[in-house]
Scaffold this motif. Structure first.
Motif, mmCIF file in Angstrom:
data_model
loop_
_atom_site.group_PDB
_atom_site.id
_atom_site.type_symbol
_atom_site.label_atom_id
_atom_site.label_comp_id
_atom_site.label_asym_id
_atom_site.label_seq_id
_atom_site.Cartn_x
_atom_site.Cartn_y
_atom_site.Cartn_z
ATOM 1 N N PHE A 128 1.193 1.180 0.354
ATOM 2 C CA PHE A 128 1.736 -0.172 0.256
ATOM 3 C C PHE A 128 2.396 -0.387 -1.092
ATOM 4 O O PHE A 128 1.938 0.148 -2.115
ATOM 5 C CB PHE A 128 0.617 -1.219 0.377
ATOM 6 N N HIS A 129 3.448 -1.213 -1.107
ATOM 7 C CA HIS A 129 4.053 -1.639 -2.368
ATOM 8 C C HIS A 129 3.033 -2.431 -3.165
ATOM 9 O O HIS A 129 2.204 -3.154 -2.601
ATOM 10 C CB HIS A 129 5.279 -2.528 -2.112
ATOM 11 N N MET A 130 3.096 -2.309 -4.464
ATOM 12 C CA MET A 130 2.218 -3.088 -5.346
ATOM 13 C C MET A 130 2.988 -4.341 -5.745
ATOM 14 O O MET A 130 4.058 -4.257 -6.360
ATOM 15 C CB MET A 130 1.880 -2.235 -6.572
ATOM 16 N N ASN A 131 2.481 -5.505 -5.338
ATOM 17 C CA ASN A 131 3.108 -6.781 -5.685
ATOM 18 C C ASN A 131 2.033 -7.869 -5.646
ATOM 19 O O ASN A 131 0.868 -7.585 -5.399
ATOM 20 C CB ASN A 131 4.286 -7.088 -4.741
ATOM 21 N N TYR A 132 2.428 -9.101 -5.911
ATOM 22 C CA TYR A 132 1.437 -10.184 -5.970
ATOM 23 C C TYR A 132 0.687 -10.375 -4.652
ATOM 24 O O TYR A 132 -0.505 -10.651 -4.645
ATOM 25 C CB TYR A 132 2.102 -11.493 -6.414
#
Length: 143
Positions: free
Chosen positions: A81-85
């Motif tokens: 998964f992308h790392m984001n808020y």
């Protein structure tokens, strides 16, 4: 890489996830097929569990090894998964510590990457994680 056997829990876990957000591009977790009673049901469970971050899924691949484990015959699903808020909130709400990511409630073996380089990898069921020394210094300075 440093090997650490002490769990990171509660507020320290949340602070760690925040630091990783600043430095990492994506994270991954594992669903070991050996632990699935009925594979289709477990995959459906994972779809429900990750529904709120499904748009952040980079890929789901079948692997026989990952940062902390090498299987001789069997395979596992690796979810990246992308790392984001949004994904950080998911990590904080689902887990209360690094070692709480364990089957059957959650997928196992969180791994965090800066580009293609793994900077932190957890082996939940064996209660250890490895971390890049430079990253560990950043984490410790931010405590």
């Amino acid at each position: 890489m440093l090997m650490i056997t002490q769990d990171v829990k509660g507020e320290r876990y949340e602070a760690l996830i925040d630091v990783l957000l600043e430095h990492c591009t994506h994270f991954a977790s594992v669903e070991d097929r050996r632990r699935m009673e009925i594979e289709e049901e477990r995959l459906a469970y994972m779809d429900v569990l990750t529904e709120e971050i499904r748009w952040d899924l980079i890929e789901r691949t079948i692997v026989s090894e990952w940062e902390t484990t090498r299987l001789s015959v069997d395979t596992a699903y690796l979810y990246s998964f992308h790392m984001n808020y949004r994904t950080v909130q998911f990590l904080k709400e689902r887990g209360r510590s690094l070692f709480s990511w364990i089957h059957p409630k959650l997928p196992e073996d969180l791994m965090f990457y800066t580009g293609e380089t793994c900077v932190l990898a957890v082996c939940s069921h064996e209660s250890f994680f490895v971390v890049d020394e430079e990253m560990w210094e950043r984490i410790r300075l931010d405590e």
